[in-house]
Write an enzyme that holds these catalytic residues in place. Structure first.
Site, PDB file in Angstrom:
ATOM      1  N   GLU A  70      30.663  -0.684  -9.231  1.00 21.98           N
ATOM      2  CA  GLU A  70      30.097   0.351 -10.097  1.00 21.98           C
ATOM      3  C   GLU A  70      29.587  -0.221 -11.421  1.00 21.98           C
ATOM      4  O   GLU A  70      28.539   0.156 -11.938  1.00 21.98           O
ATOM      5  CB  GLU A  70      31.178   1.404 -10.372  1.00 21.98           C
ATOM      6  CG  GLU A  70      30.723   2.599 -11.189  1.00 21.98           C
ATOM      7  CD  GLU A  70      31.883   3.560 -11.483  1.00 21.98           C
ATOM      8  OE1 GLU A  70      33.058   3.167 -11.318  1.00 21.98           O
ATOM      9  OE2 GLU A  70      31.609   4.703 -11.892  1.00 21.98           O
ATOM     10  N   ASP A  97      28.913   9.429 -20.195  1.00 26.16           N
ATOM     11  CA  ASP A  97      30.275   9.921 -20.428  1.00 26.16           C
ATOM     12  C   ASP A  97      30.892   9.671 -21.812  1.00 26.16           C
ATOM     13  O   ASP A  97      30.788  10.489 -22.689  1.00 26.16           O
ATOM     14  CB  ASP A  97      31.204   9.386 -19.334  1.00 26.16           C
ATOM     15  CG  ASP A  97      30.777   9.840 -17.942  1.00 26.16           C
ATOM     16  OD1 ASP A  97      29.627  10.275 -17.784  1.00 26.16           O
ATOM     17  OD2 ASP A  97      31.591   9.772 -17.004  1.00 26.16           O
TER      18      ASP A  97
HETATM   19  C1  6A9 Z   1      35.575  13.068 -11.417  1.00 25.72           C
HETATM   20  C2  6A9 Z   1      37.869  12.312 -11.030  1.00 25.72           C
HETATM   21  C3  6A9 Z   1      40.539  11.566  -8.691  1.00 25.72           C
HETATM   22  C4  6A9 Z   1      30.306   8.471 -13.677  1.00 25.72           C
HETATM   23  O1  6A9 Z   1      28.066   7.878 -10.260  1.00 25.72           O
HETATM   24  C5  6A9 Z   1      28.460   9.169 -10.493  1.00 25.72           C
HETATM   25  C6  6A9 Z   1      28.832   9.373 -11.942  1.00 25.72           C
HETATM   26  C7  6A9 Z   1      27.637   9.069 -12.837  1.00 25.72           C
HETATM   27  O2  6A9 Z   1      26.675  10.062 -12.682  1.00 25.72           O
HETATM   28  C8  6A9 Z   1      28.004   9.009 -14.281  1.00 25.72           C
HETATM   29  O3  6A9 Z   1      26.899   8.580 -15.022  1.00 25.72           O
HETATM   30  N1  6A9 Z   1      29.986   8.515 -12.261  1.00 25.72           N
HETATM   31  C9  6A9 Z   1      29.145   8.046 -14.506  1.00 25.72           C
HETATM   32  O4  6A9 Z   1      29.493   7.990 -15.862  1.00 25.72           O
HETATM   33  C10 6A9 Z   1      31.166   8.861 -11.460  1.00 25.72           C
HETATM   34  C11 6A9 Z   1      31.690  10.228 -11.800  1.00 25.72           C
HETATM   35  C12 6A9 Z   1      32.811  10.653 -10.968  1.00 25.72           C
HETATM   36  C13 6A9 Z   1      33.388  11.954 -11.444  1.00 25.72           C
HETATM   37  C14 6A9 Z   1      34.588  12.288 -10.649  1.00 25.72           C
HETATM   38  C15 6A9 Z   1      36.817  13.253 -10.634  1.00 25.72           C
HETATM   39  C16 6A9 Z   1      39.095  12.552 -10.268  1.00 25.72           C
HETATM   40  O5  6A9 Z   1      39.332  11.497  -9.364  1.00 25.72           O
END
Ligand code: 6A9
Length: 775
Positions: A744, A516
């Site tokens: 996380e 990200d």
């Molecule tokens: C967006 C937000 C009310 C972020 O674990 C899943 C992902 C990974 O693949 C990624 O590498 N996470 C990491 O940087 C979580 C991503 C969640 C996106 C959600 C919506 C609104 O919330």
């Protein structure tokens, strides 16, 4: 779907499925395999939920009333704001058994799930749930801790009518609660049994919107409270209900057993025997057997007992149990963004992908209860070691989501329950965007496992025939990355889709990379060379080459993959493109300046906004941030074991102003200009300092590798390996026991868990770290 008015009615390319036989049509996924995985706890977004792997299933779930700040609250969908002290699976085998503990203030619930196929059962067999309600604070004069209210529901997504057993439910005389009929499983019955006398109430609803179930029940209860001052369901139903909710109330402690049996039409189906086997003392003893079985299999798969303290063993088991218990089944259509200038653009700026099923693990039940492409590769590193058939089934579902261009959407938000979890602007997927192809990581692991005889003959056969059918898709996937993500220079790649018009971000994000907000070139351009993607491509090429060898494909593609792999592992070329020779660190390359900052500006009269100031013209250069991306050549084990550059990587890793902390390696060096910087007013640092388990796992894997390679650095690699492994385990275990959850990410200053909690996605890799099982 857009139907063209005249001529050939053609589907737009982007929503055209890849034209080869689907993996899920393979014989190995039919018959017994399919049936054995039919029912499951495949609704990870609720505290306890059951469904079948079919688009419109009969679903079951549990709610209860909890208390927060002196107010009653319905618990149903996993939510951080419920502030449960802990919850999660302590045991789960991914197939026919799970044991979950939930602590909600003084209330302690245990939900155990068991499946059983016996003579007379309908398709998929029968299942049972044992709910155990206890309190650890009986001394408190609290109504909530004296009386427990459970709500167990059944809902038919295809709208079939559910029949209530009778208006006066009396489980003392008759355990039957409800019955119905479906084409998949035939006639079915739901039974409730308990040693104690339970107070029972019900409500029936008719609606297609089952994602609003919490609201339905709450309204019904609210009305009852207003009318009669009692928190009891109305004992009434709308016409032809497809949802039945049963309220089970009793003073705490108590236990309730729920049995679901199907195929009940046939006279000889032994319903009574089956219900009594799946309730009471018999159920308790079946569950105990399953617990023992889990422990034995856990030891066989991970072999950690002599390496771990009891405190750590609890976490180790929670890691695999939550990974398996978090597996979900989803059905729906992704939304695909269409470019502004496209003729496909109607009044919506997206079109729908084809309706698809996805059986997948999820990163986090309360926060991200859906599939994420690159997370899934990491999940499978654990899952294949437990049950390779489940692993192949999941990878197969993902590969079947590929379109004709070889693209797989990164985030899978399928169905109304998944959609209800996030704001609309986050839903659309971009067909120009990738995500690390970590499925190759798993496949490489599987190939390696076959070579080392880790699988039975049947398992190996399954993997091989899977790869036979997957081959064209894996090739197309490789080609998609190799063509759409390639850079200007031969052997270079960059994550396409970064926004170069952005004025609000300190550094435009690269969501595609999975990292990200990890800092990249300040000015996105086609000049960029992304080191991590280059290393992913090497992995992919290597993996494709191994598959072609295994399958003895004609050697044309093998040579191609071989030469790509050779090109990408050419050490001199890598160093020319990415190494800063003085610092001894690997960098991205791009159009960049370090002189950027966020400052408040009056953009329109009366509105002040945080915008980016660029204080210097960017120029093509190395992007001088040391962090996880810099370590990709090391993670890829590309650096020769006698190279001084390897020594340099070890220096950086063990340096506490760069990577090293007592809790694991931080994502970005303290010396970076972006270290712990916000990206916008609303985006706090994410991959700009905190410790992430997936990358630490990959780095440990490389340290382990170099500690075993001959060379001047092996001793040092071993020392660092042991220290890092110890730090990671200690910190995750400590956090788990303090907070009740896996997290996380972990804060690099104090080691505190952050971000999503009950994040049992890649944080569960801590188990493989305990087991020293590396890719
Ligand atoms: C967006 C937000 C009310 C972020 O674990 C899943 C992902 C990974 O693949 C990624 O590498 N996470 C990491 O940087 C979580 C991503 C969640 C996106 C959600 C919506 C609104 O919330």
């Amino acid at each position: 779907l857009i139907i063209r008015p005249a001529g050939k009615a053609q589907r737009p390319r982007v929503i055209t499925p890849f034209p080869s036989p689907k993996l899920m049509d393979l014989p190995q996924f039919q018959g017994e395999h399919r049936e054995s995985l039919y029912w499951g706890t495949y609704r990870p977004h609720v505290y306890f939920g059951i469904r079948a792997r079919t688009p419109r299933s009969l679903v079951a779930g549990l709610m209860w009333i909890g208390m927060k700040d002196g107010m009653y609250h319905m618990r149903h969908v996993c939510q951080d704001s419920d502030e449960l002290n802990t919850y999660g699976w302590t045991q789960h085998n991914g197939r026919d058994f799970g044991h979950q503990v939930l602590v909600d203030q003084g209330l302690k619930l245990t939900t155990s799930f068991l499946k059983s196929k016996s003579e007379g059962s309908g398709y998929g067999g029968d299942w049972a749930v044992q709910i155990d309600v206890q309190t650890d604070k009986p001394e408190l004069d609290n109504e909530m801790l004296r009386h427990g209210h459970l709500f167990f529901y059944l809902a038919d997504e295809s709208g079939h009518v559910l029949s209530l057993a009778g208006d006066n439910l009396d489980t003392d005389k008759n355990s039957l609660l409800a019955s119905g009929s479906r084409s998949d499983i035939g006639d079915w019955q739901l039974h409730l049994k308990s040693k104690e006398v339970l107070e029972l109430h019900y409500s029936g609803f008719r609606t297609p919107h089952i994602h609003n179930l919490s609201d339905l029940v709450q309204h019904n209860l609210g009305a009852q409270v207003r009318k009669f001052g009692q928190m009891l369901l109305s004992d009434s139903s709308e016409d032809s209900p497809n949802i039945l909710v049963f309220q089970i109330s009793k003073s705490i402690p108590f236990k309730a057993d729920i049995a679901f049996v199907s195929g009940t039409k046939v006279k000889t189906s032994k319903v009574k025997e089956r219900v009594s086997r799946l309730t009471g003392a018999s159920l308790t003893s079946l569950l105990q057997d399953k617990q023992t079985e889990f422990d034995v299999k856990f030891q066989r798969c991970f072999n950690v007992s002599d390496k771990l303290e009891p405190d750590s063993t609890i976490v180790a088991k929670a890691a695999i149990a939550n990974m398996l218990g978090g597996i979900g089944y989803f059905y729906g259509q992704s939304k695909i963004s269409i470019p502004e200038n496209s003729s496909l653009r109607g009044h919506d700026n997206f079109i729908s992908y084809w309706p698809a099923e996805l059986y997948t693990a999820v990163p986090s039940r309360p926060i991200f209860p859906r599939g994420f492409l690159w997370d899934e590769g990491f999940h499978q590193l654990l899952i294949w070691r437990w049950d390779v058939h489940i692993c192949l089934d999941i990878i197969g579902h993902w590969l079947d989501l590929m379109n004709i261009d070889g693209w797989i959407p990164r985030e899978q938000i399928l169905g109304s329950e998944a959609l209800s979890k996030l704001p609309e602007e986050f839903v659309a997927q971009y067909p120009s965007n990738g995500n690390p192809p970590t499925l190759y990581l798993v496949i490489r692991d599987l190939l390696d496992g076959m070579e080392k005889n880790k699988f039975t003959a049947t398992e190996s056969k399954g993997i091989t025939s899977f790869l036979e059918q997957a081959f064209v898709r894996l090739e197309a996937w490789f080609q998609w990355y190799n063509t759409t993500q390639k850079g200007k220079e031969m052997g270079s790649y960059y994550w396409h889709g970064r926004d170069n018009k952005i004025t609000r971000e300190l550094n435009p994000q690269t969501l595609t990379s999975g990292l990200d907000d990890y800092p990249r070139a300040s000015h996105p351009s086609d000049e960029e060379r992304h080191l991590d993607l280059r290393c992913w491509m090497l992995l992919a090429a290597n993996c494709m080459q191994s598959i072609t060898q295994l399958l003895k494909k004609d050697n044309k593609p093998e040579k191609e993959y071989g030469s790509t792999a050779k090109l990408l592992s050419d050490f001199d070329m890598l160093n020319q493109m990415h190494l800063h020779p003085l610092v001894g660190a690997y960098y991205d390359f791009g159009n960049h300046t370090e002189k950027v900052r966020l400052s408040w500006k009056e953009t329109r009269v009366g509105t002040r906004e945080l915008v980016r100031d660029v204080l210097e013209q960017p120029v093509p250069r190395f992007v001088p941030h040391i962090g996880y991306v810099s370590l990709f050549p090391f993670m890829g084990k590309i650096i020769p074991s006698d190279s001084w550059i390897l020594g340099k990587q070890l220096d950086l890793i063990s340096n506490s102003t760069v990577f090293w902390t007592d809790y694991g390696l931080r994502s970005l060096s303290k010396t970076s200009s972006m270290y712990m910087k916000r990206n916008t007013e609303h985006d706090p640092p994410y991959w700009r300092g905190p410790i992430w388990m997936n990358m630490n796992y990959m780095i440990l894997s490389a340290l382990y590798h170099y500690s075993k390679e001959d060379g001047p650095y092996s001793d040092r690699a071993r020392v660092i390996y042991n220290d890092l492994r110890g730090n990671l385990i200690r910190n995750v275990v400590r956090n788990y026991h303090q907070t009740g959850f896996l997290w996380e990410q972990y804060d690099q200053k104090k080691g505190k868990g952050k971000g999503a909690r009950l994040f049992s996605g890649w944080t569960s890799l801590v188990l493989l770290i305990m087991a020293e099982a590396y890719t």
